[in-house]
Design a protein around this motif. Structure first.
Motif, short mmCIF file in Angstrom:
data_model
loop_
_atom_site.label_atom_id
_atom_site.label_comp_id
_atom_site.label_asym_id
_atom_site.label_seq_id
_atom_site.Cartn_x
_atom_site.Cartn_y
_atom_site.Cartn_z
N LEU A 440 0.84 -1.19 0.00
CA LEU A 440 0.00 0.00 0.00
C LEU A 440 0.88 1.24 0.00
N GLU A 441 0.39 2.31 -0.57
CA GLU A 441 1.19 3.53 -0.70
C GLU A 441 1.59 4.10 0.65
N ASP A 442 0.69 4.03 1.63
CA ASP A 442 0.99 4.62 2.94
C ASP A 442 1.51 3.58 3.93
N GLY A 443 2.05 2.47 3.45
CA GLY A 443 2.54 1.39 4.30
C GLY A 443 1.50 0.30 4.46
N GLY A 444 1.93 -0.87 4.82
CA GLY A 444 1.00 -1.98 4.94
C GLY A 444 0.85 -2.73 3.63
N TRP A 445 -0.07 -3.70 3.64
CA TRP A 445 -0.21 -4.60 2.50
C TRP A 445 -1.66 -4.89 2.19
N ARG A 446 -1.93 -5.14 0.91
CA ARG A 446 -3.25 -5.61 0.48
C ARG A 446 -3.10 -7.02 -0.07
N LEU A 447 -3.90 -7.96 0.45
CA LEU A 447 -3.91 -9.32 -0.04
C LEU A 447 -5.12 -9.48 -0.96
N VAL A 448 -4.87 -9.93 -2.17
CA VAL A 448 -5.91 -10.00 -3.18
C VAL A 448 -6.09 -11.46 -3.61
N GLY A 449 -7.34 -11.89 -3.68
CA GLY A 449 -7.64 -13.25 -4.10
C GLY A 449 -9.12 -13.46 -4.22
N SER A 450 -9.56 -14.68 -3.95
CA SER A 450 -10.99 -14.97 -4.03
C SER A 450 -11.36 -15.98 -2.96
N HIS A 451 -12.64 -15.95 -2.56
CA HIS A 451 -13.14 -16.91 -1.59
C HIS A 451 -13.03 -18.32 -2.16
N ALA A 452 -12.72 -19.27 -1.27
CA ALA A 452 -12.54 -20.65 -1.72
C ALA A 452 -13.67 -21.56 -1.26
N LEU A 453 -14.73 -20.97 -0.71
CA LEU A 453 -15.87 -21.78 -0.30
C LEU A 453 -16.62 -22.29 -1.52
N LYS A 454 -17.22 -23.45 -1.40
CA LYS A 454 -17.95 -24.05 -2.51
C LYS A 454 -19.06 -23.11 -2.97
N GLY A 455 -19.05 -22.80 -4.25
CA GLY A 455 -20.09 -21.94 -4.82
C GLY A 455 -19.86 -20.46 -4.61
N ASP A 456 -18.79 -20.10 -3.88
CA ASP A 456 -18.53 -18.68 -3.61
C ASP A 456 -17.12 -18.34 -4.10
N HIS A 457 -17.03 -17.66 -5.22
CA HIS A 457 -15.73 -17.29 -5.78
C HIS A 457 -15.62 -15.78 -5.92
N THR A 458 -16.29 -15.07 -5.02
CA THR A 458 -16.20 -13.61 -5.03
C THR A 458 -14.79 -13.18 -4.64
N SER A 459 -14.42 -12.01 -5.09
CA SER A 459 -13.07 -11.52 -4.84
C SER A 459 -12.88 -11.16 -3.37
N ALA A 461 -10.21 -8.81 -0.82
CA ALA A 461 -9.14 -7.82 -0.67
C ALA A 461 -9.03 -7.48 0.81
N ILE A 462 -7.92 -7.82 1.42
CA ILE A 462 -7.73 -7.63 2.86
C ILE A 462 -6.53 -6.71 3.06
N GLU A 463 -6.71 -5.63 3.80
CA GLU A 463 -5.63 -4.68 4.07
C GLU A 463 -5.18 -4.80 5.53
N VAL A 464 -3.87 -4.92 5.71
CA VAL A 464 -3.31 -5.13 7.05
C VAL A 464 -1.99 -4.36 7.17
N ASP A 465 -1.48 -4.31 8.39
CA ASP A 465 -0.19 -3.66 8.62
C ASP A 465 0.97 -4.55 8.18
N GLN A 466 0.88 -5.84 8.50
CA GLN A 466 1.98 -6.75 8.21
C GLN A 466 1.41 -8.11 7.79
N VAL A 467 2.27 -8.92 7.17
CA VAL A 467 1.85 -10.22 6.63
C VAL A 467 2.90 -11.27 6.95
N ILE A 468 2.43 -12.45 7.35
CA ILE A 468 3.31 -13.62 7.47
C ILE A 468 2.88 -14.62 6.41
N VAL A 469 3.83 -15.03 5.58
CA VAL A 469 3.57 -16.06 4.57
C VAL A 469 3.96 -17.40 5.19
#
Length: 681
Positions: A440-459, A461-469
Motif C-alpha cells: 500500500l502507498e501509505d505502508g502496509g499490505w493488500r492481499l488479493v484473491g478470491s473466496h474458496a468456499l464451494k459456490g462462492d468465488h467472489t473476490s 481484498a484484505i488490508e493489514v499492517d503486516q503479513v506472514i507467509v
C-alpha cells in the motif's frame, strides 16, 4: 564457559544450584554453597526486592504510565529464587493499564531445582499463584534460552548460563535492569566489564538500573559502559546502594560483520494477516493474538488441511553428533513445544509426552549416536543412551537395538491442534485463495484473491499492517518469495485399526520411519519421502513401502500381529498423502523477507572477496515475513519460530540467541549464493 565448534557456549546441562537451608532469627533461608552467600532473608527479602529493584527503577510510576504496544522489558542478572521476577509481575499486574505487557529477561548460571524453588518461594502466600505458574513451566537445566509464558500479559525468557555470555547473545533491548547476583566479594567473576558492556549494548535510551551494591568494581564498570550512577539509600542495614540510567546506549546490534542480518525497524502491527493455516501459520496466529494483535488467518482449505493435516504426528528431533546451529534450534524448539502444548492443553487431549525412541538400527546410526553421547552433556531428562533391553522395556515390544531416548518428546494431533489454534480469541479465519500480496502507498499490505468456499468465488481484498507467509512450498507463488529455495516433499502415512488387546508400541519409535502408540484404536506409521513431488493421493505402493519400513523398525512385529490374529495388509490400511516443504539445508525459514534485488546489488562485492563486508543494512519488504520449510519436524520447530516472528513484529526480545535467529533468517541462502557467485544482480 567453554565454546562449541559453532562458536556458541557449549550446549550442555546447566549446573543446578547446591543449597543449604540455614536458620537465623528470621527463619530458614536458602544459602548458596558455591558462593557462601544467602539468596535472601525470609524476614526482609521481599521488602529488599521492593526497595532495591522495584522502587529504585521507578517501576510503579512507569508501569502505570505504560501505553506502548510493545512490552515493558526488564533485564536481570541472576534469577536466583525468582522473587524479583514475581514481585515485578505483581506490581505490573496491579498498576499497568489492561492492555500493557511485561517481558522479563533473566540470566542464571546455577538454576535451582523445582523442589528448591518451591521451598524458597513458600514464604510468599500472596505470590503463590504466580509462583505456581512459574514452577509449572520450570525448564530442564540446559544452557540456552527458555521462554516461559507466565500469563497472557507476561513473558519470562530464562537465559541459563554465564550472565555476560548470555547478555552478549541477547537479541533485544531493555528498559530497566535488576543488577542482582551474589555480592562482588563472593562472585567477582560475574561483576566484570563484559557484563556492563553487554547491559549497555542491550539498553534502550534512558534505560535505568538498580543494584544493592556500591562496590568500586561496579561503579567503575557502569561508568565505563556509559551508565550514570548515583548513591541512594539502601535497605535495612545497608546504608547505600546504586541506581542510575544510560541516556545514549551504543548503537550496536552485534552484527557488524553480518549487516544483512540486522533486524528491520519496528512497524505498526495492529493488524496482521497470515497466509497458510498449517501448524506454522496457526501457531503464529496464536502467538500474535496473545499479544493483542488482530489476526486474519487465511487458507484455501480448512485449518490443518495441508501437510499439517495428519490425525497423529511425531513430536521429535534428531540432534547432530557435533553441536551445530540447527541442532540448537531444534532442541530449543522441542523444549518450547513441550511447554507450549502443556499450556494450551494441560489435559493432554491433543498430545502426549510419551517419549521417543530413536533406534541405532544399523552400525552407521549406532556409531553416530555414540559420538553424540560422547560430545554432549545434556540431562537425562532430555536425552540419554539406552541398550536394547531398556529400549524393549520402554517400547513394550522386543527390540534388537538400543538407541537414544527423548523422554519429553512424543506425539500430537496436528490437524485438531490447528483447528483449536484457529479458534484463538482475536483470530479470524477466512477461507480464501490469495493470488498476490501488494504494498500500500501509505505502508502496509493488500492481499488479493478470491473466496474458496464451494459456490462462492467472489473476490477478496484484505488490508493489514503486516503479513506472514506460511503457505509451505506454495509460499514461492508470491513474487516477494520467488527465488527463496523451497522444495515440495510428498509423504504418506499409513493407518490401521488395531484391537485393544493387540501388541503395540508404548512410545514413538523412530528408525528409517516411525510408528506411534495407537490413538483411538488406530496405529499410525510411515512415512514415505519423495522430494520434488506435490501430489497427495493415497497410493498402495506407499502403503507397501511403509509396511516394509515398519518391519525394519520393529523386526518381527508384523509376524507377531499376524500370529495374534491382527494382520496388517495393504487392503486393510487407511492413510493420507501430504506435501511438506523443506529448505536445502533442512532448517526452516523464519524471519523478514529480503528485498532480493537490493541484496544482490548491495552485497555483490562478496562474490569477489567475502571478507569485504559492506556496511549496508539489509533491505527487506517492510512488514513481510515468512515461516516455512519446517519439513517433518514442524511440531518441534513451528511454535518456537512463531514466537520468534511475533517477538520481532512486536519489538520484544527474541526467544533464541541472536546467532540462532540469524541461522533461521530467510536471507541466509541468498548471501551464500552471492558469495559463491551463483546469484548476481
Amino acid at each position: 564457559m567453554t565454546s562449541s565448534p559453532d562458536g556458541l557456549p557449549a550446549l550442555t546441562a546447566a549446573t543446578t544450584a547446591e543449597l543449604d537451608w540455614r536458620e537465623d532469627d528470621s527463619g530458614i533461608s536458602p544459602h548458596s554453597r558455591a558462593f557462601d552467600d544467602v539468596y535472601f532473608s525470609r524476614h526482609d527479602g521481599r521488602a529488599e526486592t521492593e526497595h532495591v529493584f522495584i522502587a529504585a527503577n521507578r517501576l510503579p510510576q512507569r508501569f502505570a504510565a505504560w501505553h506502548e504496544q510493545r512490552p515493558f522489558v526488564i533485564g536481570e542478572t541472576g534469577f536466583g529464587t525468582g522473587l524479583n521476577v514475581l514481585c515485578a509481575w505483581h506490581s505490573f499486574e496491579a498498576l499497568a493499564p489492561p492492555g500493557a505487557r511485561l517481558h522479563i529477561v533473566s540470566t542464571e548460571r546455577y538454576p535451582m531445582s523445582a523442589e528448591d524453588l518451591i521451598r524458597a518461594l513458600a514464604g510468599q502466600p500472596d505470590l503463590a499463584d504466580k509462583a505456581a505458574a512459574l514452577i509449572r513451566q520450570w525448564p530442564v537445566a540446559v544452557t540456552g534460552v527458555h521462554r516461559l509464558v507466565l500469563s497472557p500479559r507476561v513473558i519470562l525468557d530464562l537465559h541459563l548460563g554465564d550472565s555476560s555470555e548470555r547478555l552478549a547473545l541477547l537479541d533485544g533491548l531493555v528498559d530497566a535492569w535488576f543488577l542482582d547476583g551474589f555480592a562482588p566479594s563472593k562472585n567477582p567473576e560475574m561483576w566484570q566489564p563484559a557484563l556492563f558492556a553487554a547491559m549497555a549494548a542491550h539498553s534502550r535510551p534512558g534505560a535505568t538500573f538498580a543494584t544493592f551494591t556500591c562496590a568500586g568494581i561496579v561503579k567503575r564498570g557502569l561508568k565505563a559502559a556509559g551508565f550514570t550512577w548515583r548513591k541512594v539509600p539502601g535497605h535495612g542495614r545497608k546504608r547505600e546502594m546504586l541506581a542510575g540510567e544510560i541516556d545514549s546506549p551504543p548503537d550496536d546490534t552485534g552484527r557488524r560483520h553480518t549487516p544483512w542480518f540486522r533486524p528491520p525497524e519496528a512497524r505498526p502491527c495492529r493488524r496482521v494477516a497470515i497466509v497458510g493455516a498449517g501448524i506454522a501459520g496457526c501457531s503464529a496466529a496464536e502467538a500474535l493474538a496473545r499479544r493483542g494483535v488482530e489476526v486474519t488467518l487465511i487458507d484455501a482449505s480448512r485449518p490443518g488441511s495441508g501437510g499439517s493435516g495428519n490425525v497423529q504426528g511425531a513430536l521429535y528431533v534428531k540432534l547432530a553428533a557435533d553441536t551445530n546451529h540447527q541442532s540448537r534450534v531444534y532442541l530449543g524448539g522441542l523444549l518450547y513445544s513441550q511447554r507450549w502444548l502443556a499450556r494450551l492443553d494441560p489435559e493432554q487431549l491433543l498430545w502426549s509426552a510419551c517419549g521417543v525412541l530413536q533406534l541405532g538400527a544399523n552400525e552407521r546410526e549406532a556409531r553416530r549416536q555414540r559420538r553424540f553421547l560422547d560430545h554432549h552433556g545434556l540431562p537425562h531428562t532430555v536425552v540419554r543412551g539406552i541398550d536394547a533391553d531398556e529400549a524393549s522395556s520402554l517400547a513394550g515390544l522386543s527390540l534388537p537395538h538400543g538407541g537414544l531416548y527423548y523422554p519429553l518428546a512424543g506425539w500430537a494431533r496436528p490437524r485438531e491442534l490447528c483447528e483449536q489454534l484457529a479458534r484463538t480469541p482475536g483470530v479470524t479465519f477466512v477461507q480464501a485463495s490469495i493470488d498476490s500480496i501488494e504494498p500500500l502507498e501509505d505502508g502496509g499490505w493488500r492481499l488479493v484473491g478470491s473466496h474458496a468456499l464451494k459456490g462462492d468465488h467472489t473476490s477478496v481484498a484484505i488490508e493489514v499492517d503486516q503479513v506472514i507467509v506460511a503457505a509451505a512450498y506454495r509460499s514461492a507463488d508470491f513474487s516477494q518469495v520467488t527465488g527463496l529455495p523451497l522444495q515440495a516433499v510428498r509423504g504418506q502415512v499409513s493407518r490401521a485399526p488395531l484391537a485393544l488387546e493387540a501388541p503395540a508400541p508404548k512410545r514413538v519409535v523412530c528408525a528409517g520411519g516411525y510408528v506411534a502408540p495407537p490413538l483411538d484404536g488406530v496405529l499410525t506409521f510411515g512415512a514415505t519421502f519423495a522430494p520434488g513431488r506435490s501430489d497427495n493421493d493415497t497410493l498402495d505402493e506407499d502403503h507397501q513401502a511403509n509396511l516394509e519400513e515398519l518391519d525394519r523398525t520393529l523386526p518381527g512385529y508384523l509376524d507377531q500381529l499376524r500370529q495374534a490374529g491382527h494382520p496388517l495388509a495393504i487392503e486393510n490400511l487407511d492413510g493420507r498423502g501430504g506435501v511438506r516443504c523443506a529448505s536445502p539445508d533442512k532448517t526452516p525459514y523464519a524471519g523478514p523477507l529480503p528485498d532480493q534485488p537490493a541484496w544482490l546489488r548491495d552485497y555483490a562485492v562478496l562474490a569477489k572477496d567475502a571478507t569485504r563486508v559492506p556496511d549496508v543494512a539489509s533491505s527487506h519488504h517492510p512488514g513481510l515475513w515468512i515461516s516455512a520449510a519446517h519439513g517433518s519436524r514442524g511440531l518441534a520447530s513451528a511454535p518456537l519460530c512463531a514466537e520468534l516472528l511475533a517477538s520481532r513484529i512486536c519489538d520484544e526480545p527474541l526467544p533464541l540467541e541472536a546467532p540462532l535467529a540469524d541461522h533461521l533468517h530467510p536471507g541466509r541462502r541468498l548471501i551464500r549464493d552471492i558469495v559463491q557467485g551463483k546469484r548476481q544482480g
